[in-house]
Design a protein around this motif. Structure first.
Motif, PDB file in Angstrom:
ATOM      1  N   PRO A   1       0.844  -1.195   0.000  1.00  0.00           N
ATOM      2  CA  PRO A   1       0.000   0.000   0.000  1.00  0.00           C
ATOM      3  C   PRO A   1       0.868   1.229   0.000  1.00  0.00           C
ATOM      4  CG  PRO A   1       0.007  -1.057   2.135  1.00  0.00           C
ATOM      5  CD  PRO A   1       0.731  -1.978   1.220  1.00  0.00           C
TER       6      PRO A   1
ATOM      7  N   PRO B   1      -3.544   7.107  -1.021  1.00  0.00           N
ATOM      8  CA  PRO B   1      -4.772   6.900  -0.256  1.00  0.00           C
ATOM      9  C   PRO B   1      -4.532   6.254   1.098  1.00  0.00           C
ATOM     10  CG  PRO B   1      -4.847   5.757  -2.370  1.00  0.00           C
ATOM     11  CD  PRO B   1      -3.575   6.478  -2.324  1.00  0.00           C
ATOM     12  N   GLU B   2      -5.278   6.687   2.038  1.00  0.00           N
ATOM     13  CA  GLU B   2      -5.262   6.039   3.337  1.00  0.00           C
ATOM     14  C   GLU B   2      -6.603   5.373   3.515  1.00  0.00           C
ATOM     15  OE1 GLU B   2      -4.003   8.680   6.335  1.00  0.00           O
ATOM     16  OE2 GLU B   2      -2.577   9.698   5.011  1.00  0.00           O
ATOM     17  N   VAL B   3      -6.616   4.340   4.280  1.00  0.00           N
ATOM     18  CA  VAL B   3      -7.793   3.490   4.314  1.00  0.00           C
ATOM     19  C   VAL B   3      -8.278   3.311   5.733  1.00  0.00           C
ATOM     20  CG1 VAL B   3      -8.696   1.227   3.732  1.00  0.00           C
ATOM     21  CG2 VAL B   3      -6.978   2.276   2.281  1.00  0.00           C
ATOM     22  N   ALA B   4      -9.540   3.335   5.890  1.00  0.00           N
ATOM     23  CA  ALA B   4     -10.117   3.019   7.190  1.00  0.00           C
ATOM     24  C   ALA B   4     -11.066   1.855   7.022  1.00  0.00           C
ATOM     25  CB  ALA B   4     -10.856   4.222   7.731  1.00  0.00           C
ATOM     26  N   HIS B   5     -10.946   0.912   7.910  1.00  0.00           N
ATOM     27  CA  HIS B   5     -11.807  -0.261   7.817  1.00  0.00           C
ATOM     28  C   HIS B   5     -12.838  -0.270   8.925  1.00  0.00           C
ATOM     29  CE1 HIS B   5      -9.416  -2.428   4.842  1.00  0.00           C
ATOM     30  NE2 HIS B   5      -8.407  -1.787   5.383  1.00  0.00           N
ATOM     31  N   ALA B   6     -13.883  -0.974   8.668  1.00  0.00           N
ATOM     32  CA  ALA B   6     -14.864  -1.178   9.727  1.00  0.00           C
ATOM     33  C   ALA B   6     -14.497  -2.437  10.490  1.00  0.00           C
ATOM     34  CB  ALA B   6     -16.238  -1.325   9.145  1.00  0.00           C
TER      35      ALA B   6
ATOM     36  N   ILE C   1     -10.942  10.597   7.137  1.00  0.00           N
ATOM     37  CA  ILE C   1     -10.520  10.247   5.784  1.00  0.00           C
ATOM     38  C   ILE C   1     -11.619  10.628   4.794  1.00  0.00           C
ATOM     39  CG2 ILE C   1      -9.775   8.381   4.283  1.00  0.00           C
ATOM     40  CD1 ILE C   1      -7.856   8.750   6.487  1.00  0.00           C
TER      41      ILE C   1
ATOM     42  N   ARG D   1     -14.180  -0.577  -0.216  1.00  0.00           N
ATOM     43  CA  ARG D   1     -15.272  -1.530  -0.072  1.00  0.00           C
ATOM     44  C   ARG D   1     -16.431  -0.829   0.600  1.00  0.00           C
ATOM     45  NH1 ARG D   1     -11.276  -4.693   2.428  1.00  0.00           N
ATOM     46  NH2 ARG D   1     -12.467  -4.391   4.353  1.00  0.00           N
TER      47      ARG D   1
ATOM     48  N   ASP E   1     -17.480  -1.291   3.432  1.00  0.00           N
ATOM     49  CA  ASP E   1     -17.317  -1.120   4.870  1.00  0.00           C
ATOM     50  C   ASP E   1     -16.039  -0.379   5.224  1.00  0.00           C
ATOM     51  OD1 ASP E   1     -15.566  -2.982   4.073  1.00  0.00           O
ATOM     52  OD2 ASP E   1     -16.086  -4.495   5.580  1.00  0.00           O
ATOM     53  N   ASN E   2     -15.464   0.360   4.288  1.00  0.00           N
ATOM     54  CA  ASN E   2     -14.276   1.144   4.648  1.00  0.00           C
ATOM     55  C   ASN E   2     -14.304   2.474   3.907  1.00  0.00           C
ATOM     56  OD1 ASN E   2     -13.583   0.593   2.039  1.00  0.00           O
ATOM     57  ND2 ASN E   2     -11.706  -0.501   2.513  1.00  0.00           N
ATOM     58  N   VAL E   3     -13.330   3.322   4.217  1.00  0.00           N
ATOM     59  CA  VAL E   3     -13.180   4.579   3.490  1.00  0.00           C
ATOM     60  C   VAL E   3     -11.747   4.671   3.029  1.00  0.00           C
ATOM     61  CG1 VAL E   3     -13.399   7.072   3.560  1.00  0.00           C
ATOM     62  CG2 VAL E   3     -14.877   5.667   4.993  1.00  0.00           C
ATOM     63  N   VAL E   4     -11.529   4.824   1.758  1.00  0.00           N
ATOM     64  CA  VAL E   4     -10.183   4.946   1.224  1.00  0.00           C
ATOM     65  C   VAL E   4     -10.013   6.366   0.687  1.00  0.00           C
ATOM     66  CG1 VAL E   4      -8.548   4.079  -0.471  1.00  0.00           C
ATOM     67  CG2 VAL E   4     -10.213   2.534   0.560  1.00  0.00           C
TER      68      VAL E   4
ATOM     69  N   GLU F   1      -3.828  -3.521   4.223  1.00  0.00           N
ATOM     70  CA  GLU F   1      -3.900  -4.206   5.511  1.00  0.00           C
ATOM     71  C   GLU F   1      -4.596  -3.318   6.528  1.00  0.00           C
ATOM     72  OE1 GLU F   1      -0.093  -4.145   7.717  1.00  0.00           O
ATOM     73  OE2 GLU F   1       0.729  -3.579   5.762  1.00  0.00           O
ATOM     74  N   LYS F   2      -5.119  -3.955   7.535  1.00  0.00           N
ATOM     75  CA  LYS F   2      -5.862  -3.222   8.555  1.00  0.00           C
ATOM     76  C   LYS F   2      -4.924  -2.772   9.659  1.00  0.00           C
ATOM     77  CE  LYS F   2     -10.308  -5.575   8.377  1.00  0.00           C
ATOM     78  NZ  LYS F   2     -11.283  -6.282   9.208  1.00  0.00           N
TER      79      LYS F   2
ATOM     80  N   VAL G   1      -2.628   3.452   7.100  1.00  0.00           N
ATOM     81  CA  VAL G   1      -3.863   2.684   7.020  1.00  0.00           C
ATOM     82  C   VAL G   1      -4.480   2.658   8.399  1.00  0.00           C
ATOM     83  CG1 VAL G   1      -4.862   0.462   6.478  1.00  0.00           C
ATOM     84  CG2 VAL G   1      -2.929   1.308   5.172  1.00  0.00           C
ATOM     85  N   TYR G   2      -5.617   3.282   8.533  1.00  0.00           N
ATOM     86  CA  TYR G   2      -6.236   3.400   9.846  1.00  0.00           C
ATOM     87  C   TYR G   2      -7.591   2.736   9.821  1.00  0.00           C
ATOM     88  CZ  TYR G   2      -2.866   7.167   9.874  1.00  0.00           C
ATOM     89  OH  TYR G   2      -1.727   7.903   9.753  1.00  0.00           O
ATOM     90  N   GLU G   3      -7.992   2.278  10.951  1.00  0.00           N
ATOM     91  CA  GLU G   3      -9.339   1.722  11.030  1.00  0.00           C
ATOM     92  C   GLU G   3     -10.230   2.691  11.779  1.00  0.00           C
ATOM     93  OE1 GLU G   3     -10.111  -2.306  11.525  1.00  0.00           O
ATOM     94  OE2 GLU G   3     -11.557  -2.003  13.111  1.00  0.00           O
ATOM     95  N   ILE G   4     -11.306   3.055  11.156  1.00  0.00           N
ATOM     96  CA  ILE G   4     -12.284   3.903  11.822  1.00  0.00           C
ATOM     97  C   ILE G   4     -13.626   3.198  11.747  1.00  0.00           C
ATOM     98  CG2 ILE G   4     -13.437   6.129  11.853  1.00  0.00           C
ATOM     99  CD1 ILE G   4     -10.998   7.215  10.356  1.00  0.00           C
ATOM    100  N   PRO G   5     -14.177   2.804  12.877  1.00  0.00           N
ATOM    101  CA  PRO G   5     -15.465   2.107  12.812  1.00  0.00           C
ATOM    102  C   PRO G   5     -16.559   3.053  12.346  1.00  0.00           C
ATOM    103  CG  PRO G   5     -14.872   2.568  15.068  1.00  0.00           C
ATOM    104  CD  PRO G   5     -13.714   3.004  14.251  1.00  0.00           C
ATOM    105  N   ARG G   6     -17.494   2.540  11.622  1.00  0.00           N
ATOM    106  CA  ARG G   6     -18.657   3.338  11.230  1.00  0.00           C
ATOM    107  C   ARG G   6     -19.560   3.430  12.444  1.00  0.00           C
ATOM    108  NH1 ARG G   6     -19.164   4.876   6.261  1.00  0.00           N
ATOM    109  NH2 ARG G   6     -17.861   3.913   4.680  1.00  0.00           N
TER     110      ARG G   6
ATOM    111  N   ARG H   1     -23.525   2.481  13.292  1.00  0.00           N
ATOM    112  CA  ARG H   1     -24.058   1.122  13.306  1.00  0.00           C
ATOM    113  C   ARG H   1     -24.422   0.725  14.725  1.00  0.00           C
ATOM    114  NH1 ARG H   1     -20.646  -2.345   8.969  1.00  0.00           N
ATOM    115  NH2 ARG H   1     -21.873  -1.685   7.187  1.00  0.00           N
TER     116      ARG H   1
END
Lengths: 286, 496
Positions: free
Chosen positions: A275, A281-286, B26, B236, B238-241, B471-472, B488-493, B496
């Motif tokens: 990446p 781009p930076e990505v945030a996952h649920a 993001i 996807r 469920d994420n924000v890029v 990667e998460k 790469v950061y994880e931010i919960p929605r 929900r």
């Protein structure tokens, strides 16, 4: 057949002879150019007759009595003839359509001599008005203009289309004499304004307003967009204003990807690889 | 010193935690997501220039005699509103520039709302969970149009007065209550003197406040929902890029604000808009030809012009002709616009959450429907200039009017069919919408020709954005502070 009848009917409207009776007070400080000395006057009449015979008589008849193609001009006066000839409306190729302004075929002296010749054939009508703008009040002219002229010619004098293919012509490029002649004789579809509607003083004011402020509008604030109102402004607002801002958005919004091309070695990682970082781009996952 | 000050403030307000969260926000990268910002920035320009204008504008319909610098008005009896607008244009330093910027910004404000709305519509960004935000946006559009009309009416010049006259007639055309509504709105018989101060307070206080509140809600919901994104590049549902608010989007937005203001200022300085001194004071008995409203009301004017002279005679009551194009049409328009997310969900049965946007071609029916509807209103907008077009094209006014009547009905169907077909074709063309690979044609020494694909950009080896696996990483304060790492950061929605 119907076309011909329609054409004649329209032509008779355009040349309606009632325009001749301009009323007693119509001559606002007017003067037939009769003050010229007699021999000159005779020479002018003779020139006018020649020009009339050559250019006008085929439709209006040899003694201006009119024919199936053109109306009777007797008694219309020099002012009417001067307006139609000096504006280039006459000679007219097709009597079925409204004449448009074109470069005048005759110079000033020739035009005047034709007008004098026609006026000499029968009494009556409007002489060529002599407009003196000294002391005119353009504010009063503006008010009279907005009330009587703007409904067809528009308040900026740009002109506009009327029903059934007629139009109110643009007032840009008209002379003081033409304005006065048009107001008093009512050419074509235009109403004839008597002294009861527009007094001689008011006519001077209107002529002053048209020749000074319609011809040379005080136009601070940039390009005037033709003086045709907010639709033109709307197109500029949408296609220039919003359009340029959207292009800027395209430029700014695309910035990240462009930055990839110059600098940052790791930004060029192939698809599916690491990446990318930095401005990537930076990505945030649920 | 500055650190100390910030520390002192933060100790008391604890802004840094939520602030940190916010500036790490993001946002997906796509140029079309920035169109809504144009509306925001032109609204700020409107507020700033508007405040300037209120310093000089006198909201009153009372008579005064003009004594200013513009000769053709001198000595005329005009209203204080018109007098002050002419004076601020001619006798206040920078006044005309401010007025023209204000007017251009209003045109750009409504225009960018419409373009933004088109983007949201064609990409399906109004779907669950963003239906409410779509409705707020629609309300903002309606309020922007209304406030534009009010502002256009305030100078009390010949053209805007004609607009108020039409507005009064439209109000009167509402069945049963119209006359009372008109009298209530105008404080009695038309025109009266109450309308300018009433429009003024609505224009400068009430509607801007409502717009500001709804704007806050609009942006708050955007933050809450997170911005929708196009698929690809690891994006996807469920994420924000994308890139973080700080520094990327702060810099972009700041620059964009200044550029939008710059465009407005350039237009205000270089292109004349609404030269009211040429129009004169409005009197009910004076009128000019070639008069239209500002473009965003144009479809209403056009609808009034193309509407055949039909009336509905009910027993004991007549529904006037004006009612159908000027009340019914916008009523239906904005109701359907407001409810569109629900209508589409009902028709498609798709009630799932969508954070990935559609490419317009992949929804051919929606796209074709949207373009056809837009075409209908664009034809009506064009119809608001029937006279000007007839004059410039040397056609008869009657022909132009009939052309617009037919076009208003026929054009949407043609546009629907063509758009639908185009979408279908595009779907089957995998290379459509991708960057073109250019070819270099080389001529060798012996005269032969060879073709080789050209490089996209020098040194650019990623011609197409393909989905990338990412990667998460848990979002922690530490991770958020890391700069230049994987990013790469994880931010919960959170909703929900």
């Amino acid at each position: 057949m119907g076309v011909v009848v329609g054409a004649l009917a329209l032509a008779s409207v355009l040349f309606s002879p009632h325009a001749a009776t301009a009323g007693p007070g119509a001559s606002l400080s007017s003067a037939v150019l009769a003050s010229a000395s007699a021999p000159n006057h005779r020479a002018a009449l003779s020139l006018g007759r020649t020009l009339f015979d050559e250019n006008c008589s085929s439709c209006h008849g040899v003694s201006a009595q009119g024919s199936a193609l053109g109306p009777n001009l007797r008694g219309l006066g020099a002012g009417t003839v001067d307006l139609w000839v000096s504006s280039g409306w006459m000679p007219l190729a097709n009597p079925a359509i409204q004449p448009i302004r074109k470069p005048a075929l005759f110079d000033r002296a020739q035009t005047t001599s034709i007008a004098q010749y026609v006026a000499s054939l029968a009494p009556g009508g409007l002489p060529i008005p002599k407009v003196d703008l000294a002391g005119a009040n353009s504010a009063e002219g503006f008010s009279v203009f907005a009330l009587n002229c703007a409904p067809c010619h528009t308040v900026t004098g740009a002109g506009d289309a009327l029903a059934d293919g007629l139009s109110a012509p643009s007032l840009h490029g008209v002379t003081a004499t033409q304005v006065a002649e048009a107001v008093r004789t009512g050419p074509g579809n235009m109403p004839r304004f008597s002294t009861f509607t527009i007094s001689p003083t008011q006519l001077t004011d209107v002529v002053d307003y048209v020749t000074k402020h319609i011809e040379h509008p005080s136009s601070p604030g940039g390009l005037s967009l033709g003086g045709v109102g907010p639709v033109a402004e709307g197109f500029v607002g949408l296609f220039v204003g919003v359009g340029v801002c959207v292009l800027i958005a395209l430029w700014i919004g695309d910035r990240n990807e462009r930055e990839d091309t110059d600098g940052h070695g790791d930004a060029h990682s192939p698809p599916g690889g690491e990446p990318p970082s930095g401005s990537e781009p930076e990505v945030a996952h649920a | 010193m500055i650190d100390k000050l910030f520390g002192w403030v933060d100790d008391r307000l604890a802004l840094s935690r939520s602030g940190r969260h916010l500036i790490n926000k993001i946002f997906p990268d796509h140029w079309s997501f920035m169109i809504g910002e144009i509306a925001l920035y032109s609204f700020i320009v409107l507020l700033l220039t508007g405040v300037f204008l209120t310093l000089y504008f006198v909201p009153s319909g009372s008579d005064v005699v003009y004594h200013g610098v513009y000769a053709p008005l001198r000595g005329q009896r005009i209203s204080e509103a018109y007098n002050s607008t002419v004076n601020l244009s001619f006798q206040v330093r920078g006044g005309l520039l401010m007025r023209q910027m204000h007017h251009w910004a209003a045109n750009i404000f409504v225009g960018s709302i419409v373009v933004h709305m088109l983007r949201v519509f064609f990409t399906g960004a109004f779907r669950r969970p963003r239906e409410a935000n779509w409705m707020i946006g629609t309300t903002l559009l309606i309020l922007a149009i209304f406030n534009g009309f009010l502002g256009y009416s305030l100078p009390d010049d010949l053209i805007s007065g004609t607009g108020i006259r039409i507005a009064f007639s439209i109000t009167e055309s509402i069945p049963f209550v119209g006359t009372y509504l008109g009298f209530f709105l105008f404080g009695g018989q038309y025109p009266g003197t109450a309308i300018i101060p009433r429009f003024f307070i609505l224009h400068v206080l009430v509607l801007p406040l409502v717009i500001l509140g709804l704007l806050a809600g609009h942006l708050g919901m955007l933050v809450k929902h997170k911005h929708a994104q196009f698929p690809g590049r690891g994006a996807r549902n469920d994420n924000v890029v994308g890139s973080p608010l700080w520094p990327t989007y702060a810099a972009k937005a700041g620059g964009f604000f200044f550029l939008t203001t710059g465009v407005t200022a350039l237009l205000g300085a270089a292109v004349q808009i609404n030269p009211i001194w040429q129009y004169g004071q409005y009197y009910p008995y004076k009128v000019s030809y070639a008069v239209q409203p500002d473009w965003y009301m144009g479809f209403l004017d056009g609808a009034l012009r193309v509407m055949p002279a039909w009336e509905l005679h009910l027993p004991g009551h007549m529904i006037p002709n004006v009612f159908f194009p000027a009340i019914l049409l916008p009523g239906i328009t904005f109701t359907l616009l407001m409810l569109y997310p629900f209508i589409e969900a009902k028709l498609t049965g798709d009630v799932a959450e969508h954070h990935l946007l559609d490419r317009p071609r992949d929804r051919p029916v929606r796209t074709a429907f949207g373009v056809a509807t837009f075409a209908f209103y664009f034809v009506l907008f064009g119809a608001s200039a029937t006279d000007v077009l007839a004059n410039y094209l040397s056609l008869t006014l009657n022909f132009v009017l009939w052309a617009f009547r037919i076009m208003a009905i026929v054009v949407p169907f043609i546009v629907f069919a063509v758009t639908y077909k185009l979408c279908k074709e595009l779907q089957q063309t995998p290379s459509a919408g991708k960057r073109q690979q250019f070819n270099l044609i080389l001529r060798s020494a012996d005269g032969g020709y060879t073709t080789v694909p050209a490089e996209q950009y020098p040194g650019y080896d990623q011609p197409e954005l393909a989905p990338v696996d990412v990667e998460k990483v848990e979002l922690t304060a530490d991770a958020a502070q890391q700069d230049g790492d994987e990013g790469v950061y994880e931010i919960p929605r959170r909703y929900r």
